[in-house]
Enzyme design. Structure first.
Site, mmCIF file in Angstrom:
data_model
loop_
_atom_site.group_PDB
_atom_site.id
_atom_site.type_symbol
_atom_site.label_atom_id
_atom_site.label_comp_id
_atom_site.label_asym_id
_atom_site.label_seq_id
_atom_site.Cartn_x
_atom_site.Cartn_y
_atom_site.Cartn_z
ATOM 1 N N THR A 74 0.830 -1.326 -0.119
ATOM 2 C CA THR A 74 0.003 -0.024 -0.197
ATOM 3 C C THR A 74 0.991 1.420 -0.137
ATOM 4 O O THR A 74 0.560 2.200 -0.548
ATOM 5 C CB THR A 74 -0.960 0.142 1.220
ATOM 6 O OG1 THR A 74 -1.950 -1.065 1.028
ATOM 7 C CG2 THR A 74 -1.622 1.300 1.444
ATOM 8 N N TYR A 125 -8.101 0.871 -3.418
ATOM 9 C CA TYR A 125 -6.937 1.137 -4.318
ATOM 10 C C TYR A 125 -6.298 0.072 -4.547
ATOM 11 O O TYR A 125 -6.601 -1.088 -4.259
ATOM 12 C CB TYR A 125 -6.057 2.032 -3.187
ATOM 13 C CG TYR A 125 -5.502 1.296 -2.043
ATOM 14 C CD1 TYR A 125 -6.265 1.348 -0.964
ATOM 15 C CD2 TYR A 125 -4.339 0.545 -2.281
ATOM 16 C CE1 TYR A 125 -6.108 0.693 0.263
ATOM 17 C CE2 TYR A 125 -3.857 0.104 -0.992
ATOM 18 C CZ TYR A 125 -4.653 -0.005 0.168
ATOM 19 O OH TYR A 125 -4.361 -0.838 1.391
ATOM 20 N N SER A 145 1.984 -7.648 -0.301
ATOM 21 C CA SER A 145 2.558 -8.561 0.585
ATOM 22 C C SER A 145 2.183 -10.044 0.422
ATOM 23 O O SER A 145 2.761 -11.035 1.191
ATOM 24 C CB SER A 145 3.166 -8.075 1.580
ATOM 25 O OG SER A 145 2.003 -7.857 2.560
ATOM 26 N N THR A 193 1.656 -4.381 4.141
ATOM 27 C CA THR A 193 1.463 -4.437 5.764
ATOM 28 C C THR A 193 0.975 -5.785 6.039
ATOM 29 O O THR A 193 1.285 -6.463 7.093
ATOM 30 C CB THR A 193 0.322 -3.326 6.304
ATOM 31 O OG1 THR A 193 -0.600 -3.639 5.559
ATOM 32 C CG2 THR A 193 0.936 -2.179 6.027
ATOM 33 N N ASP A 194 0.589 -6.693 5.002
ATOM 34 C CA ASP A 194 -0.211 -7.847 5.340
ATOM 35 C C ASP A 194 0.805 -8.934 5.994
ATOM 36 O O ASP A 194 0.496 -9.705 6.692
ATOM 37 C CB ASP A 194 -0.847 -8.545 4.181
ATOM 38 C CG ASP A 194 -2.194 -7.979 3.745
ATOM 39 O OD1 ASP A 194 -2.946 -8.386 2.731
ATOM 40 O OD2 ASP A 194 -2.537 -6.819 4.170
ATOM 41 N N LYS A 207 0.472 -7.173 12.704
ATOM 42 C CA LYS A 207 -0.659 -6.376 12.063
ATOM 43 C C LYS A 207 -1.989 -6.843 13.025
ATOM 44 O O LYS A 207 -2.236 -7.959 12.821
ATOM 45 C CB LYS A 207 -0.919 -6.545 10.654
ATOM 46 C CG LYS A 207 -2.079 -5.729 9.903
ATOM 47 C CD LYS A 207 -2.125 -5.886 8.634
ATOM 48 C CE LYS A 207 -3.160 -4.889 8.025
ATOM 49 N NZ LYS A 207 -2.999 -4.840 6.615
ATOM 50 N N GLU A 212 -1.773 -27.473 28.556
ATOM 51 C CA GLU A 212 -2.858 -27.997 27.866
ATOM 52 C C GLU A 212 -2.625 -29.362 27.210
ATOM 53 O O GLU A 212 -3.508 -30.149 26.882
ATOM 54 C CB GLU A 212 -3.395 -27.018 26.679
ATOM 55 C CG GLU A 212 -3.890 -25.801 27.194
ATOM 56 C CD GLU A 212 -5.130 -25.887 27.997
ATOM 57 O OE1 GLU A 212 -5.603 -24.675 28.659
ATOM 58 O OE2 GLU A 212 -5.770 -26.836 27.786
#
Ligand code: DAS
Length: 356
Positions: free
Chosen positions: A40, A54, A87, A120-121, A193, A313
């Site tokens: 972006t 965009y 990305s 950013t992904d 993110k 767990e």
């Protein structure tokens, strides 16, 4: 009579000396190389009102840098277009190619810092990968933006200015790979993110390392996990990365994904479990079978923050499983791939997950 050329020569000499002093001052600034990969921060929308609609990966690095002359106030900047992609489409080959370029530049005496502009992904995965495998103490800063540069209140320009400013800073050296977003300086290891529609998107559960404001860094903590020069891993010795995939835990979980990945020949399987990395009773036999076939099983959690407790767990010692500590599944995958280039047993892998 005053030589009519006298004052002109004098003026020319004055201008030349002024220009040369500007050139000298610029040449004295740290040299930061900006490696552009897309995203972006290189995006463009149809109108200024398009802050979320965009196309990513459109603006070339030269145009990005030309559009930000203020960068010249903090560094001598040069740019390289390594890729031009969104990305989410990064592959292991992209990671290896980028890391090799960062490593080569970090060895150059005339390079003081490196910035990677990135979507950013998967920015968090690339930043962590570089943190693990690039042997340098020079600042490496990964940066993106949540809005394209064409949008009202675009965040990319200041994020990039901050990234170059931090990469040019001596006090950013030795802190591992950094991420500058939204005025904050985050650790490439810790940051993820966490919000997918706000400019305040990137969070570290242990907090940012500091802030950068008007070209000055304000530090409040430093990383304690191994990274860069203190890492046992080195991109210059890594030819390829093993297949590591992720299965997600949820109510009414079945074993289709676990069995499919086991058959597909993954070297490790990250199980993003509910709660503290819990595994559904109906999934335990399938995971144990995958482990028995030689695949490493790493218990992570779909819950974003906290950390997975070993033998809580599930009886990890008995099952010969690994826990991801505080790493989110996508980060655990990056570390597992890198770790498997050196370690083949669960005990060694667990040590690496504690240390990195
Ligand atoms: N698609 C996203 C990416 O390239 C756009 C972005 O947020 O950078 O990661």
């Amino acid at each position: 009579m005053l030589n009519r050329f006298g004052w002109k020569n004098g003026l020319a000499a004055l201008v030349l000396s002024a220009l040369s002093s500007v050139a000298l001052a610029q040449a004295a600034k740290p040299h930061v190389v900006v490696l552009a990969t897309g995203g972006t921060i290189a995006g463009a929308g149809a109108s200024a009102a398009n802050s979320a609609t965009y196309s990513a990966a459109k603006v070339p690095v030269d145009k990005l840098l030309a559009g930000l002359p203020e960068l010249g106030q903090v560094a001598r900047v040069s740019g390289e277009q390594v890729f031009q992609i969104a990305s989410e489409s990064f592959t292991n080959d992209h990671l290896l190619t980028l890391a090799r370029r960062v490593s080569a530049l970090s060895k150059q005496a005339d390079v003081n810092g490196i910035v990677v502009t990135h979507g950013t992904d998967t920015l968090e995965e690339t930043a962590y990968f570089l943190n693990l495998v690039v042997r340098t103490s020079k600042p490496i800063v990964v940066v993106g933006s949540m809005r394209p540069g064409t949008a009202l209140s675009a965040d990319g320009a200041l994020n990039l200015y901050d990234a170059v400013s931090v990469a040019a800073s001596q006090d950013a050296a030795g802190k591992g790979v950094l991420v500058t977003m939204n005025d904050e300086i985050q650790s490439g290891r810790d940051v993820s993110k966490s919000i997918n529609i706000k400019t305040e998107a990137f969070k570290s559960q242990w907090g940012p390392l500091g802030m950068v404001v008007e070209g000055r860094n304000y530090w409040f903590r430093a990383p304690v996990k191994r990274h860069t020069n203190a890492s046992e891993f080195n991109i210059d010795e890594i030819q390829s990365l093993p297949a590591v995939d992720i299965v997600y835990g949820y109510s009414n979980m079945n074993t289709t994904g676990i069995e499919a990945y086991g058959k597909a020949g993954v070297k490790a399987l990250i199980h993003a479990g509910t709660g503290n990395g819990s595994v559904a009773a109906q999934a335990v036999p399938a995971l144990r079978a995958v482990r028995a076939s030689g695949v490493q099983v790493i218990r992570a959690a779909r819950v974003p923050d906290g950390f997975v407790l070993r033998n809580a767990e599930q009886p990890d010692d008995q099952y010969d499983w690994v826990v991801s500590h505080d790493l989110r599944p996508q980060k655990a995958r990056i570390l597992a791939m890198v770790a498997l280039t050196k370690a083949q047993d669960a005990k060694s892998l667990q040590r690496i997950f504690w240390e990195y």
